[in-house]
Design an enzyme around this catalytic site. Structure first.
Site, PDB file in Angstrom:
ATOM      1  N   HIS A 125       2.702   8.034   0.222  1.00 52.58           N
ATOM      2  CA  HIS A 125       1.767   6.860   0.658  1.00 52.58           C
ATOM      3  C   HIS A 125       3.441   5.445   0.080  1.00 52.58           C
ATOM      4  O   HIS A 125       4.102   6.009  -0.535  1.00 52.58           O
ATOM      5  CB  HIS A 125       1.298   7.035  -1.311  1.00 52.58           C
ATOM      6  N   CYS A 126       3.295   4.668   0.871  1.00 52.96           N
ATOM      7  CA  CYS A 126       4.613   3.678   0.968  1.00 52.96           C
ATOM      8  C   CYS A 126       3.468   2.130  -0.080  1.00 52.96           C
ATOM      9  O   CYS A 126       2.599   1.290   1.156  1.00 52.96           O
ATOM     10  CB  CYS A 126       4.473   3.011   2.294  1.00 52.96           C
ATOM     11  N   PRO A 127       4.008   2.079  -1.053  1.00 55.33           N
ATOM     12  CA  PRO A 127       3.064   0.823  -1.185  1.00 55.33           C
ATOM     13  C   PRO A 127       4.006  -0.948  -1.094  1.00 55.33           C
ATOM     14  O   PRO A 127       2.387  -1.674  -1.135  1.00 55.33           O
ATOM     15  CB  PRO A 127       3.994   0.777  -2.920  1.00 55.33           C
ATOM     16  N   GLU A 130       0.753  -0.403   1.431  1.00 54.68           N
ATOM     17  CA  GLU A 130      -0.794  -0.497   0.851  1.00 54.68           C
ATOM     18  C   GLU A 130      -1.364   1.166   1.679  1.00 54.68           C
ATOM     19  O   GLU A 130      -2.805   0.254   2.682  1.00 54.68           O
ATOM     20  CB  GLU A 130      -1.057  -1.776   0.325  1.00 54.68           C
TER      21      GLU A 130
END
EC number: 2.3.1.225
Length: 268
Positions: A125-127, A130
């Site tokens: 999950h890439c912050p 998002e």
């Protein structure tokens, strides 16, 4: 749409990325960099090329950030059909993987707590996006990293071309302070993007995900094998990742690997 939806993390992150991208581009144009010199001399090819690359990287970012990463479709089914699907979905040699929210997980899928969905071929999950990086948007994510690195390195060279160090400190700070801060930011982002691109190219070449690489000791279908069962060589891994060839589920590829392994052991 409710007003507070405009303050959601996804909207804030994407807006911040867009503002930062065009803000850095504006700084490079306003200072005495090679970009501005080309523009003043009427040589518009390189400035236009740079702008198109910036726009392309931004569009790729938004595409990866907004698209479905490969969510597992959860539909209520009768109990008997669910049992048949479970049997067909997971080979008998692999312990059945269940998700407390989405029921059965396909091979290589994982539940994302941030997205609250199960994602096929879950990578991470890439912050900054998002969004999850999974089966559907991972190729575009790698393409985005490559294009973004080109833009960052070019921007780094442009920022350096506008720095003038042989000036009194106060005058230099007023004339080049913002450009120097931009240079430092571009340096940091270039290192991050470069490391991410190299690591993901390695994962693609070996047909591994970030989650599988980091947590292989906790994943049932990897814990049982001394090597990666999905690695079929560089050429085939790249073809499957970027072109979807050969097509088929990961369960089918697993079964093929199992048959090849049994055949080689019997031959010995």
């Amino acid at each position: 749409m409710a007003p507070w939806a405009l303050l959601s993390p996804g909207v804030l992150v994407r807006t911040g990325h867009t503002v930062l991208t065009w803000g850095i581009t504006l700084v490079l144009f306003l200072h005495d960099t090679a970009l501005r010199q080309w523009e003043e001399q009427g040589e518009l090819l390189l400035p236009l090329t740079f702008l198109l690359l910036v726009l392309g990287s931004l569009l790729l970012y938004l595409a990866v950030s907004l698209m479905d990463p490969g969510y597992v479709n959860v539909q209520p089914q009768p109990q008997e059909e669910a049992k048949e699907e479970q049997t067909a979905m997971v080979p008998q040699s692999i312990p059945l993987r269940r998700c407390r929210y989405c029921m059965v997980l396909p091979l290589r899928a994982r539940h994302c707590r941030e997205c609250r969905r199960c994602v096929r071929r879950y990578d991470h999950h890439c912050p900054w996006m998002e969004n999850c990086v999974g089966e559907r948007n991972h190729p575009l994510f790698v393409a985005y990293l490559a294009l973004q690195l080109v833009v960052l390195l070019w921007g780094l060279c442009l920022a350096w071309s506008g720095l003038r160090f042989f000036q009194p400190w106060g005058l230099w700070l007023r004339s080049s302070g913002l450009l120097f801060a931009t240079f430092l930011l571009l340096s940091l982002l270039s290192v991050v993007a470069g490391l991410l691109l190299v690591s993901h190219l390695y994962l693609v070449a070996t047909n591994t995900t970030t989650w599988e690489f980091v947590s292989s000791h906790r994943i049932a279908y990897l814990r049982q094998r001394p090597s990666n069962p999905f690695d079929h060589g560089l050429t085939r891994n790249l073809a499957h990742f970027f072109c979807g060839w050969p097509s088929g589920s990961w369960e089918a590829l697993w079964a093929e690997e199992e048959e090849e392994g049994e055949g080689s052991s019997q031959a010995v």
